[in-house]
Design a protein around this motif. Structure first.
Motif, mmCIF file in Angstrom:
data_model
loop_
_atom_site.group_PDB
_atom_site.id
_atom_site.type_symbol
_atom_site.label_atom_id
_atom_site.label_comp_id
_atom_site.label_asym_id
_atom_site.label_seq_id
_atom_site.Cartn_x
_atom_site.Cartn_y
_atom_site.Cartn_z
ATOM 1 N N PRO A 459 40.029 32.922 49.576
ATOM 2 C CA PRO A 459 40.904 33.770 48.743
ATOM 3 C C PRO A 459 39.963 34.001 47.599
ATOM 4 O O PRO A 459 39.763 33.160 46.807
ATOM 5 C CB PRO A 459 42.087 33.145 48.681
ATOM 6 N N ARG A 460 39.959 35.288 47.079
ATOM 7 C CA ARG A 460 39.320 35.663 45.930
ATOM 8 C C ARG A 460 40.178 36.474 44.988
ATOM 9 O O ARG A 460 40.650 37.602 45.592
ATOM 10 C CB ARG A 460 37.905 36.177 45.748
ATOM 11 N N ILE A 461 40.500 36.162 43.772
ATOM 12 C CA ILE A 461 41.608 37.141 42.874
ATOM 13 C C ILE A 461 40.755 38.002 42.137
ATOM 14 O O ILE A 461 39.779 37.644 41.692
ATOM 15 C CB ILE A 461 42.363 35.955 42.002
ATOM 16 N N ARG A 462 41.221 39.202 42.396
ATOM 17 C CA ARG A 462 40.415 40.391 41.524
ATOM 18 C C ARG A 462 41.110 40.532 40.219
ATOM 19 O O ARG A 462 42.250 40.387 39.896
ATOM 20 C CB ARG A 462 40.562 41.728 42.379
ATOM 21 N N PRO A 463 40.363 41.029 39.334
ATOM 22 C CA PRO A 463 40.840 41.234 37.776
ATOM 23 C C PRO A 463 41.889 42.430 38.036
ATOM 24 O O PRO A 463 41.565 43.249 39.129
ATOM 25 C CB PRO A 463 39.474 41.643 36.891
ATOM 26 N N ALA A 468 45.008 48.828 41.368
ATOM 27 C CA ALA A 468 46.052 49.429 40.496
ATOM 28 C C ALA A 468 46.821 48.663 39.500
ATOM 29 O O ALA A 468 47.136 47.423 39.912
ATOM 30 C CB ALA A 468 46.948 50.068 41.777
ATOM 31 N N LYS A 469 47.237 49.321 38.374
ATOM 32 C CA LYS A 469 47.956 48.304 37.533
ATOM 33 C C LYS A 469 49.464 47.951 38.365
ATOM 34 O O LYS A 469 50.076 46.947 37.831
ATOM 35 C CB LYS A 469 48.466 49.181 36.466
ATOM 36 N N SER A 470 49.968 48.677 39.084
ATOM 37 C CA SER A 470 51.110 48.157 39.753
ATOM 38 C C SER A 470 51.021 47.286 41.054
ATOM 39 O O SER A 470 51.776 46.937 41.622
ATOM 40 C CB SER A 470 51.831 49.419 40.290
ATOM 41 N N ALA A 471 49.660 46.865 41.216
ATOM 42 C CA ALA A 471 49.480 45.794 42.394
ATOM 43 C C ALA A 471 50.214 44.559 42.300
ATOM 44 O O ALA A 471 50.223 43.938 41.010
ATOM 45 C CB ALA A 471 48.052 45.621 42.322
ATOM 46 N N THR A 472 50.911 44.210 43.325
ATOM 47 C CA THR A 472 51.503 42.875 43.387
ATOM 48 C C THR A 472 50.473 41.788 43.257
ATOM 49 O O THR A 472 49.178 42.018 43.452
ATOM 50 C CB THR A 472 52.130 42.948 44.537
ATOM 51 N N MET A 473 50.854 40.594 43.189
ATOM 52 C CA MET A 473 50.034 39.401 43.266
ATOM 53 C C MET A 473 49.186 39.433 44.635
ATOM 54 O O MET A 473 47.973 39.063 44.646
ATOM 55 C CB MET A 473 50.704 37.973 43.142
ATOM 56 N N SER A 474 49.747 39.445 45.825
ATOM 57 C CA SER A 474 49.190 39.581 46.976
ATOM 58 C C SER A 474 48.267 40.553 47.205
ATOM 59 O O SER A 474 47.102 40.516 47.748
ATOM 60 C CB SER A 474 50.292 39.666 48.151
ATOM 61 N N GLU A 475 48.302 41.692 46.618
ATOM 62 C CA GLU A 475 47.197 42.696 46.540
ATOM 63 C C GLU A 475 46.037 42.629 45.713
ATOM 64 O O GLU A 475 44.984 43.263 46.130
ATOM 65 C CB GLU A 475 47.799 44.271 46.150
ATOM 66 N N ARG A 476 46.306 41.779 44.729
ATOM 67 C CA ARG A 476 45.153 41.606 43.956
ATOM 68 C C ARG A 476 44.188 40.177 44.727
ATOM 69 O O ARG A 476 43.071 39.997 44.292
ATOM 70 C CB ARG A 476 45.604 40.806 42.601
ATOM 71 N N ILE A 477 44.615 39.745 45.779
ATOM 72 C CA ILE A 477 43.742 38.749 46.681
ATOM 73 C C ILE A 477 42.879 39.529 47.764
ATOM 74 O O ILE A 477 43.399 40.153 48.696
ATOM 75 C CB ILE A 477 44.629 37.848 47.107
ATOM 76 N N ARG A 478 41.454 39.201 47.665
ATOM 77 C CA ARG A 478 40.576 39.686 48.544
ATOM 78 C C ARG A 478 40.311 38.396 49.427
ATOM 79 O O ARG A 478 39.832 37.608 48.852
ATOM 80 C CB ARG A 478 39.433 40.375 47.904
#
Length: 482
Positions: A459-463, A468-478
């Motif tokens: 898992p890598r967390i994206r800035p 998108a500013k409305s992205a959830t925490m799950s969506e920020r994980i690649r």
């Protein structure tokens, strides 16, 4: 030969190298009686405890001081007094240097056991002393060769030698007045402790924790003292627990039983050689996920920060900051809503996947080669070079072995897991409750094992700027997968 010594001053060189030889005090008493009979006054002596042979590993401080005093004309006596000539040196070159210096500065040499005083400038006296020096060195080398043959024969036969390792017991018999080991077997009390040590290291227990636990339980070493974390780490590297004995060419089957299996031993070697393993006191690590999650922008590690009563995970380079609770909910969760790791641990089929052996046998082959390379490196590092060229040769060999070991470890880690999941966390009910009671070091090892590209994924967390500013925490994980 010198006729009269009356009124002269002498200084002794006293040395004892092993139990059973006449002690320094006894040598001094004999020398005092002999000097009194000759009318010689003995000044402050030089004295050493240690071998003077070509195989000696430790320097003789007072012998070096004696040589320095002769060279600087600070000896301040007319006679060098020895109990016997071999007390001076068992190295021909060293002995000849001493004779040369005594001749240059007019110093006589008295040998109490010979009841005679020699003048190094007299060719007949010098011949006698040089013959003594040659005889002393040859005797040491003859004894060393005989001892080496016996040791080599014991090695080839896998017989025990040296100090009995912790976890074993020995039977001895008396041969020519010496205790000789004839059988080595598992110690009824110590052997289970050694097996426990290997199992706990495989389960990611830090050595310092085992040290404290064993001290509290009264488990001590042969000298009755608690075992330090470093001593415990050294113990799990010894191939004697596999029923093997180290030789110059690698290892041979030993004449004693093994205490641990190959699988357990080599899993532990992988764990302790892993550069990511926490060294020393694990007090600096407080969270299970910080070693398994990275930043998607810089691929760097993350850390935990406290800001305004809020606990955050942050990229160490400042790429982003997120609430720790949001991330923990995704990866760990709880009994009602298990996260990625707890859900995976609740599946019985994953243990078969992670524990699968290398079907080609390459991992086992690399494991054996790696064990031999480690044994060779240990022997090379413990060798005592006698010349500068030999020291440089040993250093080059150590460097080549270290590079070889690193390459083998890298290949090995691609073929098998750093540790078996079942050794860290058993399948069964109440996964969340058992996760909470699992030691932090084991939690971190499980997270690192599962959150890897070839298992669940890395898992890598994206800035926030990358989503998108409305992205959830799950969506920020690649997720990076093999």
């Amino acid at each position: 030969m010198v006729n009269s010594l009356s009124g002269m001053i002498g200084r002794e060189y006293l040395r004892v190298s092993a139990r059973g030889e006449r002690s320094i005090t006894e040598q001094h008493d004999d020398n005092s009686r002999a000097s009194a009979g000759e009318g010689v006054t003995l000044g402050v002596p030089y004295s050493d405890q240690g071998s003077a042979s070509p195989y000696a590993k430790h320097a003789r401080g007072d012998f070096d001081r004696l040589i320095a005093d002769l060279r600087s004309d600070q000896f301040k006596a007319q006679i060098l007094w020895l109990w016997e000539s071999s007390r001076g040196s068992r190295r021909v070159g060293e002995w000849a240097t001493l004779l040369d210096l005594c001749e240059d500065y007019g110093v006589l040499i008295h040998v109490t056991s010979h009841e005679r005083t020699y003048d190094p400038s007299n060719y007949r006296d010098r011949e006698t002393l040089l013959t003594d020096g040659v005889s002393s060195e040859i005797e040491v080398r003859r004894l060393s060769a005989r001892t080496r043959r016996g040791i080599d024969a014991n090695i080839r036969d896998g017989k025990p030698h040296g100090i009995c390792p912790l976890g074993f017991e020995r039977e001895y018999e008396i041969r020519r007045g010496k205790r000789v080991p004839v059988r080595q077997y598992a110690h009824p009390v110590e052997a289970p402790c050694i097996v426990e040590l290997f199992q706990r290291v495989r389960a990611q227990d830090p050595f310092c924790e085992i040290e404290r636990d064993w001290a509290a339980r009264g488990i001590v070493g042969r000298r009755g003292k608690p075992l330090s974390a470093q001593t415990l780490r050294d113990l799990v590297t010894h191939v004697c627990y596999l029923g093997l004995r180290c030789t110059k060419g690698g290892t041979v089957q030993a004449a004693w039983p093994r205490l641990v299996s190959d699988a357990l031993f080599y899993e532990v070697q992988q764990i302790i050689s892993d550069p990511s393993r926490i060294k020393g006191n694990p007090g600096g690590a407080h969270y299970a996920l910080t070693g398994a999650i990275t930043c998607d922008r810089c691929t760097g590690p993350i850390t935990v920060r406290y800001r305004s009563k809020e606990i955050n995970y942050e990229c160490k380079r400042g790429c982003w900051r997120v609430p720790k609770s949001d991330v923990d909910e995704i990866f760990i969760g709880d009994a009602q809503e298990p996260g990625v790791i707890l859900s995976y641990l609740g599946r019985r089929d994953v243990y078969q996947i992670l524990d699968a052996e290398d079907s080609t046998g390459e991992a086992a082959e690399i494991r054996d080669v790696l064990a031999k390379a480690r044994a060779d490196l240990q022997e090379t590092e413990q060798a005592q070079p006698e010349t500068m060229s030999e020291e440089r040769r040993f250093a080059r060999r150590s460097e080549r072995l270290e590079v070889r070991i690193a390459e083998l470890q890298e290949r090995q880690q691609k073929l098998i897991r750093p540790a078996s999941l079942s050794a860290l966390f058993q399948p069964g009910p109440n996964v969340a409750g058992r996760w909470e009671s699992t030691p932090l070091a084991a939690q971190r090892a499980i997270a690192a094992l599962l959150l890897s590209p070839d298992v669940i994924g890395q898992p890598r967390i994206r800035p926030i700027a990358a989503v998108a500013k409305s992205a959830t925490m799950s969506e920020r994980i690649r997720w990076v997968r093999a």
